[in-house]
Design a protein around this motif. Sequence first.
Motif, PDB file in Angstrom:
ATOM      1  N   UNK A   7       7.788  10.255   0.752  1.00 21.83           N
ATOM      2  CA  UNK A   7       7.384   9.082  -0.022  1.00 21.83           C
ATOM      3  C   UNK A   7       6.518   9.461  -1.206  1.00 21.83           C
TER       4      UNK A   7
ATOM      5  N   UNK B   3       3.823  -3.157   8.119  1.00 22.62           N
ATOM      6  CA  UNK B   3       4.620  -3.299   6.895  1.00 22.62           C
ATOM      7  C   UNK B   3       6.018  -3.808   7.184  1.00 22.62           C
TER       8      UNK B   3
ATOM      9  N   UNK C 142      19.961   1.261   8.970  1.00 19.88           N
ATOM     10  CA  UNK C 142      20.314   2.541   9.588  1.00 19.88           C
ATOM     11  C   UNK C 142      21.717   2.542  10.182  1.00 19.88           C
TER      12      UNK C 142
ATOM     13  N   UNK D  89       6.963  -7.381  -2.447  1.00 19.83           N
ATOM     14  CA  UNK D  89       7.000  -6.322  -1.423  1.00 19.83           C
ATOM     15  C   UNK D  89       5.762  -5.432  -1.558  1.00 19.83           C
TER      16      UNK D  89
ATOM     17  N   UNK E 207       4.924  -4.179   2.256  1.00 17.07           N
ATOM     18  CA  UNK E 207       6.176  -3.856   2.925  1.00 17.07           C
ATOM     19  C   UNK E 207       6.999  -2.840   2.134  1.00 17.07           C
TER      20      UNK E 207
ATOM     21  N   UNK F 161       6.214   0.169   1.161  1.00 16.24           N
ATOM     22  CA  UNK F 161       6.110   1.522   1.705  1.00 16.24           C
ATOM     23  C   UNK F 161       7.149   1.735   2.804  1.00 16.24           C
ATOM     24  N   UNK F 162       7.274   0.730   3.643  1.00 16.97           N
ATOM     25  CA  UNK F 162       8.229   0.800   4.741  1.00 16.97           C
ATOM     26  C   UNK F 162       9.663   0.763   4.235  1.00 16.97           C
ATOM     27  N   UNK F 163       9.900  -0.116   3.258  1.00 17.09           N
ATOM     28  CA  UNK F 163      11.243  -0.245   2.693  1.00 17.09           C
ATOM     29  C   UNK F 163      11.685   1.086   2.097  1.00 17.09           C
ATOM     30  N   UNK F 164      10.761   1.751   1.414  1.00 17.65           N
ATOM     31  CA  UNK F 164      11.094   3.034   0.783  1.00 17.65           C
ATOM     32  C   UNK F 164      11.296   4.127   1.819  1.00 17.65           C
ATOM     33  N   UNK F 165      10.595   4.005   2.950  1.00 18.85           N
ATOM     34  CA  UNK F 165      10.709   5.042   3.973  1.00 18.85           C
ATOM     35  C   UNK F 165      12.049   4.955   4.699  1.00 18.85           C
ATOM     36  N   UNK F 166      12.707   3.812   4.578  1.00 15.59           N
ATOM     37  CA  UNK F 166      13.989   3.642   5.264  1.00 15.59           C
ATOM     38  C   UNK F 166      15.130   3.969   4.294  1.00 15.59           C
ATOM     39  N   UNK F 167      16.308   4.265   4.824  1.00 17.17           N
ATOM     40  CA  UNK F 167      17.355   4.811   3.961  1.00 17.17           C
ATOM     41  C   UNK F 167      18.130   3.771   3.153  1.00 17.17           C
ATOM     42  N   UNK F 168      17.478   3.000   2.308  1.00 13.37           N
ATOM     43  CA  UNK F 168      18.191   2.107   1.397  1.00 13.37           C
ATOM     44  C   UNK F 168      18.105   2.714   0.002  1.00 13.37           C
TER      45      UNK F 168
END
Lengths: 304, 372
Positions: free
Chosen positions: A57, A91, A109, B203, B208, B210-217
């Motif tokens: 990140x 979050x 996912x 966001x 939210x 940070x979480x959105x970026x951490x997931x694979x979108x």
Amino acid sequence: MTAIPETAISIHGLTKSFSGRKVVDDVSLQVAGGEIAGFLGPNGSGKTTCIRMICGLLTPDAGTGTVLGLDVLRHQRQIRRQVGYMTQRFSFYEDLSIEENLNFVAGLYHLPRQVVADTLADLGLTSRRRQLAGSLSGGWKQRLALAACIMHKPRLLLLDEPTAGVDPKARRQFWDEIHQRAAGGMTVLVSTHYMDEAERCHRIHYIAYGRLVISGTVAEVIANAGLTTLTVETAEPGQLAARLRRAPGVDQVEPFGTSLHVTGSDPAALRAALAAHDATGTAAETSLEDVFIRLMGQSDDNIR
Amino acid sequence: MSLSLIRLGALLRKEFIQMRRDRVTFAMMLAVPIMQLLLFGFAINTDPKQLPAALVAPVQDRFTRAMSVALENTGYYRFVAPDATAAEAERLLSQGQVAFVVTVPGNFGERLLRGESPQMLIEADATDPAAASGAISTLGTVGAQALRRELGQPASSAPGPEIVVHRRYNPEGITQYNIVPGLLGIILQMTMVMMTSMALTREIERGTMENLLAMPATPAEIMLGKIAPFIGVGAVQMLVIIGAAGMIFDVPFIGSPWLLFSGVLAFVLVLVLLGYLISTMARTQMQAMQLSIFIFLPSVLLSGFMFPFRGMPGWAQVLGEVLPVTHLLRLVRAVMLKGAQPGDVAGHFLALAIMAVVLGTLALFRFRKTLD
């Protein structure tokens, strides 16, 4: 999926600055596969920044490393797919229900719907699945966040102060869950302030002011600190503590009810200081907390 | 409770410090009024001159020349197509390339010389009644005087030529015919840009992101996910406004509904992409709101919605051409009031398509994939 790699995290010389201030300075860290690694340090020491660099990140200013065998600089996207990251602040979407949040994550996912149903059942939230996430208590929010982070069965789980604001029972449940996962092969890196949580980790890494100060098992860290701790029984702990704090050879004095934990690096000087104040101490075990408070003080001096 | 100057001072100091820290807001408070004052002060002119016109005259003689020179001398007309056929002129008027068509019949000069009172036709694009009114009001006298001068007759002698004025597309000069289709563009502009400009800032503010970026979108997936629902909202707004235009304001709808819908959808796509681009730049929802308004004002004032487009100086017209709403206004008026065909409005579709591509690319480029 390949087998668990020998080392899940291997980073060298990781550095990150924000507006000219080095937040993480030359941090090197090894975490073996299947290990629970504790990441400790005072507030603002760079733990969160470090974790964010590990999960892709944040881009490091300098340093190299691999996470699950993938390059932290070049393979940020692939790393994100295999890592579960639970942020410090809740979050997920407070205006979505528990089930809707999990469905959202499952979709991102490519997970089948059944996984959401199973997760809800595991959490014991099936009956409350239509409740808005924002209306959950701190402990439940944390359980929901954890469940959402591990739904895609990541090989590495990064937890940033996961138990802040959570009651002791929920914390214990949480750690039981973490240990179960680790036994199943998942590697966990968890940052925390709590010493009892640090003691539940296989290895701990202490970071202060952006620099890694010490790494090792809890026993190693305590042994390497070379501290002697004595317990002093006294009728007037407050006054004695005040006097002992000024005495030479005494590093820390911590009141525990009617007794004092007195810590110093030189056993002879420590006993002499006690004798000078008409107090006698019995040998006690140095706790992790004593070590950390001393480490914090030392790093403080180095900065100044 | 008395008013304490010390407490008041503390409150004021805190407010000023916060104002100074929020640089974007501060800059907008100072720069925006000055910029907009200069921009709109110089750009807006409610009495447009130099309006493009076409001359249809099968026989070009001294009378047609005298007529066109006299009209150009008023400052209102500029003959961009001085020798058009009737069909060409009709097409130019329908596409909005000319505001007037002056038709002089072939036997006009002949009949005038015989002392008859021949007719001459001036067709005005009255979709925007205000824009054409000044030019129309000068027509009769100027044209008649010029021809009489050419004939060597005194100004008062009769009979003279008869000038017939047709206010095309809106014969009664009803303002609603112009304003209501225009409102479609303006209302969409206001709501669409403002709503989508909050997309990412919300966001970020709620933590939210940070979480959105951490997931694979991927950034493109996030963008499409954010804007697609608003395209639906825009489609509903369009139906409501067009329905109201017909039922409440009796605005005629001559052209193809499908052409109109696809034009409005292209416009909505540009708007949501614009809003999304703003959301990649703004740090807070407040900033996103201010940026939306910053773009909204010129969209009202420089697009031809409130003031005649052709009344603005060249540089302001160039600026107006870059605004999506300018193209939508022309497209909607052309389709609803003039019954324009796809070929007539293809240029506006192209302009909107280019804007969509540019804005979408910029937004993806601006999107921060990390928290750096």
